[in-house]
Design an enzyme around this catalytic site. Structure first.
Site, PDB file in Angstrom:
ATOM      1  N   PHE A 194     -44.303  11.654   9.846  1.00 32.10           N
ATOM      2  CA  PHE A 194     -44.228  10.773  11.020  1.00 32.10           C
ATOM      3  C   PHE A 194     -45.141  11.271  12.139  1.00 32.10           C
ATOM      4  O   PHE A 194     -45.275  10.614  13.163  1.00 32.10           O
ATOM      5  CB  PHE A 194     -42.790  10.696  11.531  1.00 32.10           C
ATOM      6  CG  PHE A 194     -41.834  10.065  10.556  1.00 32.10           C
ATOM      7  CD1 PHE A 194     -41.772   8.696  10.402  1.00 32.10           C
ATOM      8  CD2 PHE A 194     -41.008  10.859   9.782  1.00 32.10           C
ATOM      9  CE1 PHE A 194     -40.909   8.129   9.493  1.00 32.10           C
ATOM     10  CE2 PHE A 194     -40.124  10.288   8.872  1.00 32.10           C
ATOM     11  CZ  PHE A 194     -40.073   8.913   8.736  1.00 32.10           C
ATOM     12  N   GLY A 204     -27.058  -1.638  20.948  1.00 36.02           N
ATOM     13  CA  GLY A 204     -28.409  -1.957  21.412  1.00 36.02           C
ATOM     14  C   GLY A 204     -29.365  -0.793  21.273  1.00 36.02           C
ATOM     15  O   GLY A 204     -29.404   0.089  22.145  1.00 36.02           O
ATOM     16  N   SER A 240     -38.892   0.893  13.983  1.00 36.42           N
ATOM     17  CA  SER A 240     -38.815   2.170  13.274  1.00 36.42           C
ATOM     18  C   SER A 240     -39.076   3.365  14.186  1.00 36.42           C
ATOM     19  O   SER A 240     -38.843   4.505  13.791  1.00 36.42           O
ATOM     20  CB  SER A 240     -39.816   2.192  12.105  1.00 36.42           C
ATOM     21  OG  SER A 240     -39.461   1.234  11.127  1.00 36.42           O
ATOM     22  N   ARG A 282     -19.893  -7.846   6.288  1.00 34.96           N
ATOM     23  CA  ARG A 282     -19.872  -6.385   6.314  1.00 34.96           C
ATOM     24  C   ARG A 282     -20.610  -5.854   7.530  1.00 34.96           C
ATOM     25  O   ARG A 282     -20.179  -4.892   8.168  1.00 34.96           O
ATOM     26  CB  ARG A 282     -20.489  -5.827   5.030  1.00 34.96           C
ATOM     27  CG  ARG A 282     -20.229  -4.334   4.792  1.00 34.96           C
ATOM     28  CD  ARG A 282     -21.273  -3.438   5.384  1.00 34.96           C
ATOM     29  NE  ARG A 282     -22.597  -3.840   4.964  1.00 34.96           N
ATOM     30  CZ  ARG A 282     -23.666  -3.776   5.741  1.00 34.96           C
ATOM     31  NH1 ARG A 282     -23.583  -3.318   6.980  1.00 34.96           N
ATOM     32  NH2 ARG A 282     -24.846  -4.174   5.296  1.00 34.96           N
ATOM     33  N   THR A 312     -32.638  -1.266  18.780  1.00 32.04           N
ATOM     34  CA  THR A 312     -33.913  -1.885  18.417  1.00 32.04           C
ATOM     35  C   THR A 312     -34.453  -2.764  19.546  1.00 32.04           C
ATOM     36  O   THR A 312     -33.713  -3.534  20.163  1.00 32.04           O
ATOM     37  CB  THR A 312     -33.745  -2.735  17.150  1.00 32.04           C
ATOM     38  OG1 THR A 312     -33.301  -1.896  16.083  1.00 32.04           O
ATOM     39  CG2 THR A 312     -35.045  -3.407  16.758  1.00 32.04           C
ATOM     40  N   CYS A 334     -25.095   7.906  15.004  1.00 30.54           N
ATOM     41  CA  CYS A 334     -24.329   6.674  14.801  1.00 30.54           C
ATOM     42  C   CYS A 334     -24.854   5.917  13.582  1.00 30.54           C
ATOM     43  O   CYS A 334     -24.086   5.394  12.773  1.00 30.54           O
ATOM     44  CB  CYS A 334     -24.418   5.777  16.029  1.00 30.54           C
ATOM     45  SG  CYS A 334     -23.853   6.504  17.563  1.00 30.54           S
ATOM     46  N   LEU A 335     -26.175   5.873  13.468  1.00 30.54           N
ATOM     47  CA  LEU A 335     -26.789   5.182  12.334  1.00 30.54           C
ATOM     48  C   LEU A 335     -26.457   5.857  11.011  1.00 30.54           C
ATOM     49  O   LEU A 335     -26.387   5.195   9.980  1.00 30.54           O
ATOM     50  CB  LEU A 335     -28.303   5.093  12.528  1.00 30.54           C
ATOM     51  CG  LEU A 335     -28.773   4.135  13.624  1.00 30.54           C
ATOM     52  CD1 LEU A 335     -30.278   4.241  13.815  1.00 30.54           C
ATOM     53  CD2 LEU A 335     -28.393   2.697  13.293  1.00 30.54           C
ATOM     54  N   THR A 339     -35.956   1.252   7.468  1.00 28.06           N
ATOM     55  CA  THR A 339     -36.582   0.471   6.405  1.00 28.06           C
ATOM     56  C   THR A 339     -36.636   1.275   5.113  1.00 28.06           C
ATOM     57  O   THR A 339     -36.503   2.504   5.100  1.00 28.06           O
ATOM     58  CB  THR A 339     -38.017   0.054   6.784  1.00 28.06           C
ATOM     59  OG1 THR A 339     -38.842   1.231   6.801  1.00 28.06           O
ATOM     60  CG2 THR A 339     -38.064  -0.629   8.137  1.00 28.06           C
ATOM     61  N   GLU A 352     -31.544  -0.731   9.955  1.00 30.82           N
ATOM     62  CA  GLU A 352     -31.006   0.632  10.019  1.00 30.82           C
ATOM     63  C   GLU A 352     -31.827   1.608   9.179  1.00 30.82           C
ATOM     64  O   GLU A 352     -31.302   2.425   8.438  1.00 30.82           O
ATOM     65  CB  GLU A 352     -29.525   0.633   9.640  1.00 30.82           C
ATOM     66  CG  GLU A 352     -28.719  -0.169  10.656  1.00 30.82           C
ATOM     67  CD  GLU A 352     -27.236  -0.144  10.430  1.00 30.82           C
ATOM     68  OE1 GLU A 352     -26.748   0.874   9.914  1.00 30.82           O
ATOM     69  OE2 GLU A 352     -26.570  -1.122  10.786  1.00 30.82           O
TER      70      GLU A 352
END
Length: 392
Positions: A391, A137, A145, A97, A139, A246-247, A373, A371
């Site tokens: 954050f 590309g 994160s 997948r 990470t 995209c994520l 945590t 993608e």
């Protein structure tokens, strides 16, 4: 080669919420998994090898670019169909997948959404057919994160860009023909670049010694003074929001995919509990085993309803990033817990490659991290409901 006896659970008749096209897409993917993936996946996982011979079949069932328009050789399907394909593929194996998810959401998606018409025409048909494989590309060794801290950079050299840096934990990297790479320009603005196999200074070493996603091929993307043509810049969106959108699509696919892994573990445990006899009766007759199985089907049903509703919202253009984040976090956590409980139902046999459960459990340990945590997705929900940013 073992036979695939899987029977999909549908406790709340979610099937009734699907269109005939949805059912056809799902059933086509399900039969492909039963015929082509299930008989070989344990052997490939044991060898930690990616089954490259499945690439053409993945393309044929619409796993590459499910929702990309047909004019670019995509399948032109809706978001629920895409989710159902991811569900069926992950029922077979999370790594397979991942291969499809990266190709569709993280490579074809940004080229279609952010690219020029020339880029769409050049890359999308070859990616849809599986002739070319892609990787994404984002990470980096020092930035997981916190992707905004990326160190990969490019300079404008007049007639080309000069790209330097490295990405790691990249699915499909060792076999990719193209990579959608996110890097900072000289002003610190993040842009997407299409890097092609064969460009001088571009290498993709494979990552070995994984205990998870063993049938998925993982590696690094290394850029040592790579000359990237200016026409390979994705011009229609920049900034950190570009890769994060995209994520969103990939996380949406994961939310569906995790249900597939959970269903496979539940179905295996249920069948075993009916067949395995101890103390003169099937173990499924014991209260503790029934508790495990009843909780599994309850959580799977909740996950099915969550993703179906999310799919409706996504089709309508109303799904938010935070909603997608919640579904990814909930469903992967659910699937991992079910894998662990199902393993206990099978006792010692639960760790055997004769059954899929331990492989799913190991795979899901990666899925719960990549993608976004588990904990970061929790904070995304927290930010959305409070308006207060944990954050910063």
């Amino acid at each position: 080669m073992k036979s695939d006896l899987f029977q999909a659970p549908d406790y709340y008749q979610v099937n009734d919420l699907l269109t005939d096209e949805h059912k056809l897409v799902r059933d086509t993917a399900r039969e492909w998994v039963k015929k082509n993936l299930s008989p070989i996946i344990e052997e490939y996982a044991q060898r930690a090898e990616f089954p490259k011979e499945l690439i053409n079949g993945l393309a044929e069932v619409g796993a590459f670019g499910s929702y990309i328009p047909e004019e670019y050789d995509g399948a032109g399907l809706d978001q629920i169909s895409y989710g159902l394909i991811m569900q069926e593929l992950e029922r077979g194996d999370s790594g397979i997948r991942s291969t499809a998810s990266v190709q569709s959401s993280l490579v074809m998606g940004p080229i279609y959404n952010y690219g020029t018409e020339a880029q769409r025409q050049k890359y999308l048909p070859k990616l849809a057919s599986g002739e070319w494989m892609g990787s994404f590309g984002l990470t980096e060794p020092n930035h997981g994160s916190n992707p905004g801290g990326m160190e990969t950079k490019f300079k404008d050299m007049g007639d080309h860009y000069l790209l330097n840096g490295a990405k790691m934990w990249i699915s499909n990297a060792p076999i990719c023909d193209v990579a959608v790479v996110w890097a900072k320009n000289e002003e610190g603005r993040i842009h997407g670049l299409i890097v092609e196999r064969g460009m001088e200074g571009f290498s993709t070493p494979e990552t070995h010694n994984k205990w998870s996603l063993r049938a998925s091929i993982t590696g690094e993307l290394i850029f040592d003074n790579v000359k990237v043509p200016k026409e390979n810049l994705l011009p229609n969106k920049s900034g950190l929001g570009a890769p994060l959108l995209c994520l969103d699509s990939a996380r949406y696919g994961i939310a569906w995919g995790a249900i597939g892994a959970a269903m496979d573990c539940y179905d295996t445990a249920l069948r075993y509990a009916k067949e395995r006899t101890q103390f003169g009766k099937p173990i499924g007759q014991f209260q503790l085993q029934q508790k495990k199985l009843a909780e599994m089907i309850t959580e799977i049903t909740k996950g099915q309803l969550l993703t179906w509703r999310l799919g409706v919202l996504k089709n309508e253009g109303r799904a938010t990033s935070a909603q997608i984040s919640m579904a990814k976090r909930n469903n992967v956590d659910m699937a991992l817990k079910i894998a662990r409980e199902a393993r206990q139902v099978l006792g010692a046999m639960g760790i055997s490659g004769e059954y899929s459960i331990m492989r799913h459990a190991m795979n899901l340990e990666s899925v719960i991290t990549y993608e976004g945590t588990h904990d970061v997705h929790l904070l995304i929900t927290g930010l959305d409901i409070t308006g207060l940013n944990a954050f910063k």
